[in-house]
Scaffold this motif. Structure first.
Motif, PDB file in Angstrom:
ATOM      1  N   PRO A   1      13.467  70.076   8.675  1.00  0.00           N
ATOM      2  CA  PRO A   1      12.970  70.811   9.868  1.00  0.00           C
ATOM      3  C   PRO A   1      13.212  70.174  10.934  1.00  0.00           C
ATOM      4  O   PRO A   1      13.077  68.783  11.065  1.00  0.00           O
ATOM      5  N   LEU A   2      13.416  70.790  12.062  1.00  0.00           N
ATOM      6  CA  LEU A   2      13.605  69.956  13.425  1.00  0.00           C
ATOM      7  C   LEU A   2      12.208  70.001  14.035  1.00  0.00           C
ATOM      8  O   LEU A   2      11.140  70.539  13.594  1.00  0.00           O
TER       9      LEU A   2
ATOM     10  N   PRO B   1      14.184  76.530  20.305  1.00  0.00           N
ATOM     11  CA  PRO B   1      15.361  77.137  19.572  1.00  0.00           C
ATOM     12  C   PRO B   1      16.511  77.522  20.190  1.00  0.00           C
ATOM     13  O   PRO B   1      17.697  77.516  20.104  1.00  0.00           O
TER      14      PRO B   1
ATOM     15  N   ASN C   1      16.191  68.710  22.481  1.00  0.00           N
ATOM     16  CA  ASN C   1      17.048  69.977  22.308  1.00  0.00           C
ATOM     17  C   ASN C   1      18.507  69.653  22.082  1.00  0.00           C
ATOM     18  O   ASN C   1      19.421  70.573  21.923  1.00  0.00           O
TER      19      ASN C   1
ATOM     20  N   MET D   1      22.610  74.291   9.673  1.00  0.00           N
ATOM     21  CA  MET D   1      21.393  74.029  10.764  1.00  0.00           C
ATOM     22  C   MET D   1      21.176  75.531  11.427  1.00  0.00           C
ATOM     23  O   MET D   1      20.009  75.848  11.706  1.00  0.00           O
ATOM     24  N   SER D   2      22.336  76.289  11.860  1.00  0.00           N
ATOM     25  CA  SER D   2      22.366  77.486  12.290  1.00  0.00           C
ATOM     26  C   SER D   2      21.366  78.451  11.417  1.00  0.00           C
ATOM     27  O   SER D   2      20.710  79.352  11.750  1.00  0.00           O
TER      28      SER D   2
ATOM     29  N   GLN E   1      17.869  77.659  11.050  1.00  0.00           N
ATOM     30  CA  GLN E   1      16.926  77.916  12.257  1.00  0.00           C
ATOM     31  C   GLN E   1      17.042  79.465  12.447  1.00  0.00           C
ATOM     32  O   GLN E   1      16.216  80.147  13.401  1.00  0.00           O
ATOM     33  N   ARG E   2      18.029  80.395  11.736  1.00  0.00           N
ATOM     34  CA  ARG E   2      18.202  81.751  11.809  1.00  0.00           C
ATOM     35  C   ARG E   2      18.725  82.048  13.427  1.00  0.00           C
ATOM     36  O   ARG E   2      18.112  82.927  14.082  1.00  0.00           O
TER      37      ARG E   2
ATOM     38  N   ARG F   1      19.449  87.669  12.767  1.00  0.00           N
ATOM     39  CA  ARG F   1      18.362  87.061  13.752  1.00  0.00           C
ATOM     40  C   ARG F   1      17.343  88.219  13.761  1.00  0.00           C
ATOM     41  O   ARG F   1      17.531  89.507  13.909  1.00  0.00           O
TER      42      ARG F   1
END
Length: 748
Positions: free
Chosen positions: A138-139, A145, A260, A299-300, A303-304, A348
């Protein structure tokens, strides 16, 4: 749920789409099963006569086998094999001790990855490239985002634990870091080297918050006292990788933008950086870029949201066709396109799916004045192209030198005669229609060595000093037994490649042969079928910082060029206009992997170096050709002035700065500009994002000279025009500008 993805693209997939056909079994020879025969001149040199000049000989060996090359052999799309046997260099064709290779290494070898045995995983020869699944961490909660941008870094000696790569909570912004030549760790999802994630890096930072050396040892970036010696500039005050990474994405931890800007880094193997041919880099780069995009995609998905990627690779190639078709260029473009497509499939919540931007930024190169590019006269109608040159091999050059000689596509007959300073002369003669098949560089392989003194066939052992061969490196081989069809058009751009490989002029061992220093005379002849002049490039051969002083650059020696190197006031001449009759050309020196295909929508961006105080191109910054597709798109500061060379960025220890120059430090400034722009862009606008337009909005026009008022060197006006870029000079972000230039009193 984490997905399983292939970690590595077969390098052959980035050649043309022609179907590969396996060669027939050799008469009376071993049966080749599942082998794809791909011929590469550099790999054959390293695996045969050039192997006696191995880089590992000058490295102190604590563990004798730890520094043997591990040669990765790519066999189609699914199989790899690793050869770690030690080679016996005393008797060509150099078979491994304890047995012979079946089939010979020259028959199957395409891309090599020179890693240490300690870096090779136990499954590296398991017979499949396979895949792996990861669960991204998790970021931090502080991220936005829609402002996330991933900066990809491919370089050597990156201090991934540096405070410039942390956030306000002292946590690492490096989400993944793959160290190619680190000792293999069975817990790492790699077939070689070791991969660290942000949790591991952050844990090491907490354990060693104020001791950079202890931190780098903990991360495996520098060896501990009980490990074998490994060359790395992280032991020095400054390193190329750390300096470049700081310019691309270094922030003070409390900077609001820092959290970020996520980082995925790949540190290349030591021996790939030392290899003067650049050939060892090809497989490393493809593997590195593939890993960055794989990790970014996971990662994308986690994070969706599609996360933009801007990737910096501050290396250059001296060779290559300069027409956008180098295998590395094809690979980078292909992977960027694939990433855009794959992120467009992400679902998304309450938003339409969009494709994330993916950009590559490369340096233009530093070879403008190195005299490493030569061009023959344009052939007359119905005339044969030719190029005669003299190349000076310098004394005490302890690394091999390589020359690429390129002929245009429909050339049917090639002759290259090489005359070393010792009086021996050899000629490579090739009739392409009858000779070109999968064996072309084997059937037309000429070695400069001493003949057997007893009159027998072959050469005296250990006397090989050079090799000449023909190949077509940017295409897959034709079906066995057939001539390769000519392309339907011949636009005069490079197509056929003759490689002249020379051993070092200074011996590393007492029983090694030495390549004669001095003038090597080379005559190149094509035939009237080919269009366009004969071109030649010498691969870069200067010493690599932090890896020991080895190479001395060979160069083309031309009287016309030497007589016109300086102008009437003694300043260096930086254009070719004053000596058009010289074969040595400054134009066309742009890096061999920083070019583009005609009409390309998403090009690889090439950045040249400029002087901060005058907005003019640095004298070393490589130039393209006005008539070709190979020239820098933009300039960025690489020196404060002609006197104050280099720009400032972080040292390998926290709190310090060091100056480094070259186009390598110009490229990451463009990366930072693009990352800033992408962070300010909503995902809905990704479809209209254009990197060149963004950089153009950040650039100012380079000053042109006033022909009515010529100025002496040193003021802000340029005495002669050498822009050779499309749009102008990128102005760095004010935060970066305060850091990179040396503060001087301009009134003095």
């Amino acid at each position: 749920m984490a997905k399983t993805r292939a970690w590595f693209h077969d390098p052959t997939s980035f050649l043309t789409e022609e179907e590969l056909t396996l060669p027939p079994d050799p008469p009376g020879g071993a049966v080749r099963k599942g082998k794809v025969r791909i011929v590469d001149a550099y790999s054959q040199w390293v695996a045969s006569y050039g192997a006696q000049f191995a880089y590992t000989e000058e490295i102190p060996k604590v563990n004798e086998t730890d520094f043997d090359f591990a040669l990765i052999i790519v066999e189609g799309n699914e199989r790899i094999e690793v050869l770690t046997e030690r080679f016996d260099f005393s008797n060509p064709p150099f078979v491994p001790l304890g047995g012979s290779l079946s089939p010979p290494i020259e028959d199957v070898f395409f891309g090599r990855l020179p890693i240490r045995e300690a870096s090779a995983g136990t499954d590296i020869a398991s017979g499949t490239l396979g895949g792996f699944g990861i669960q991204p961490l998790p970021l931090p909660d502080a991220i936005d985002p829609e402002r996330l941008v991933i900066v990809g870094l491919i370089d050597d000696s990156i201090h991934i634990g540096h405070r410039r790569f942390r956030d306000a909570n002292n946590l690492s912004r490096v989400d993944f870091a793959w160290i190619h030549d680190a000792p293999w760790d069975e817990d790492s999802a790699t077939l070689f080297g070791r991969e660290l994630n942000s949790a591991q890096i952050s844990s090491a930072i907490q354990e060693h918050p104020d001791d950079d050396d202890a931190l780098m040892r903990k991360l495996g970036l520098i060896p501990t006292e009980d490990q074998p010696y490994l060359p790395t500039s992280l032991k020095l005050r400054g390193s190329h990788g750390t300096h470049v990474s700081d310019l691309a994405t270094g922030y003070d931890p409390d900077d609001e933008d820092a959290v970020n800007r996520r980082i995925i880094a790949v540190q290349l193997p030591t021996f790939a950086s030392q290899d003067t041919s650049g050939a060892s880099l090809m497989t490393s780069i493809i593997a590195a870029a593939r890993r960055i995009f794989d990790r970014a995609l996971v990662m994308s998905e986690f994070q969706r949201i599609p996360i933009p990627v801007v990737l910096n690779f501050s290396y250059g190639f001296g060779g290559g066709p300069r027409n956008g078709k180098h295998i590395v260029e094809r690979a980078l473009r292909s992977m960027a396109d694939e990433y855009r497509r794959e992120t467009g499939k992400i679902k998304r919540p309450k938003h339409a799916s969009v494709c994330a931007p993916a950009e590559f930024v490369l340096p233009a190169g530093n070879g403008h004045l190195l005299k490493t590019h030569a061009v023959g006269p344009a052939p007359q109608p119905d005339g044969a192209p030719s190029l005669d040159f003299e190349m000076r091999v310098q004394p005490d050059d302890r690394s091999p030198s390589f020359v690429e000689i390129w002929f245009s596509a429909k050339t049917k007959h090639i002759e290259v005669t090489v005359a070393p300073p010792n009086g021996v002369s050899k000629t490579l003669t090739v009739d392409i229609p009858s000779a070109y098949n999968n064996d072309v560089s084997l059937d037309n392989d000429f070695v400069l060595a001493e003949p057997k003194k007893d009159g027998g066939q072959g050469f005296e052992d250990g006397t090989a000093i050079a090799r000449i061969s023909l190949d077509r490196p940017n295409e897959k081989p034709a079906a066995t037994g057939t001539s390769h069809p000519y392309p339907t058009i011949d636009d005069g751009t490079p197509f056929w490649r003759v490689v002249l490989a020379l051993g070092p002029s200074s011996c590393l061992k007492a029983d090694q042969p030495a390549c004669p220093q001095g003038i090597w005379k080379v005559e190149c002849r094509g035939d009237a079928h080919g269009r366009g002049p004969v071109r030649a490039w010498i691969q870069r051969d200067e010493a690599v910082g932090g890896f020991g002083t080895r190479g001395r650059q060979a160069y083309f020696d031309d009287t016309v060029y030497e007589d016109n190197r300086f102008d009437e006031i003694g300043d260096v001449v930086v254009t070719d206009e004053s000596q058009p009759e010289s074969i040595v050309k400054r134009d066309g020196t742009v890096s061999g992997i920083a070019t583009n295909l005609a009409g390309e929508v998403k090009p690889l961006l090439a950045i040249g170096g400029a002087l901060w105080d005058s907005d003019r191109a640095a004298v070393y910054s490589a130039a393209g050709n006005e008539t070709e597709r190979s020239r820098p798109h933009f300039l960025a500061p690489s020196d404060t002035s002609r006197v104050l060379t280099g720009i400032h960025a972080s040292t390998t220890r926290n709190g310090g700065q060091v100056a480094m120059g070259g186009t390598s430090v110009a490229a990451p400034q463009a990366v930072r500009c693009l990352a800033d722009a992408l962070a300010d862009l909503s995902p809905a606008a990704y479809a209209t994002f254009d990197a060149r337009t963004i950089l153009q909005s950040k650039a100012q026009q380079v000053l042109r000279p006033d022909p009515q008022n010529p100025e002496r060197a040193g003021n802000r006006r340029i005495r002669e025009e050498r822009v050779r870029c499309d749009h102008g000079l990128i102005l760095p972000h004010p935060k970066l500008a305060d850091q990179i230039i040396r503060r001087v009193d301009r009134k003095v």
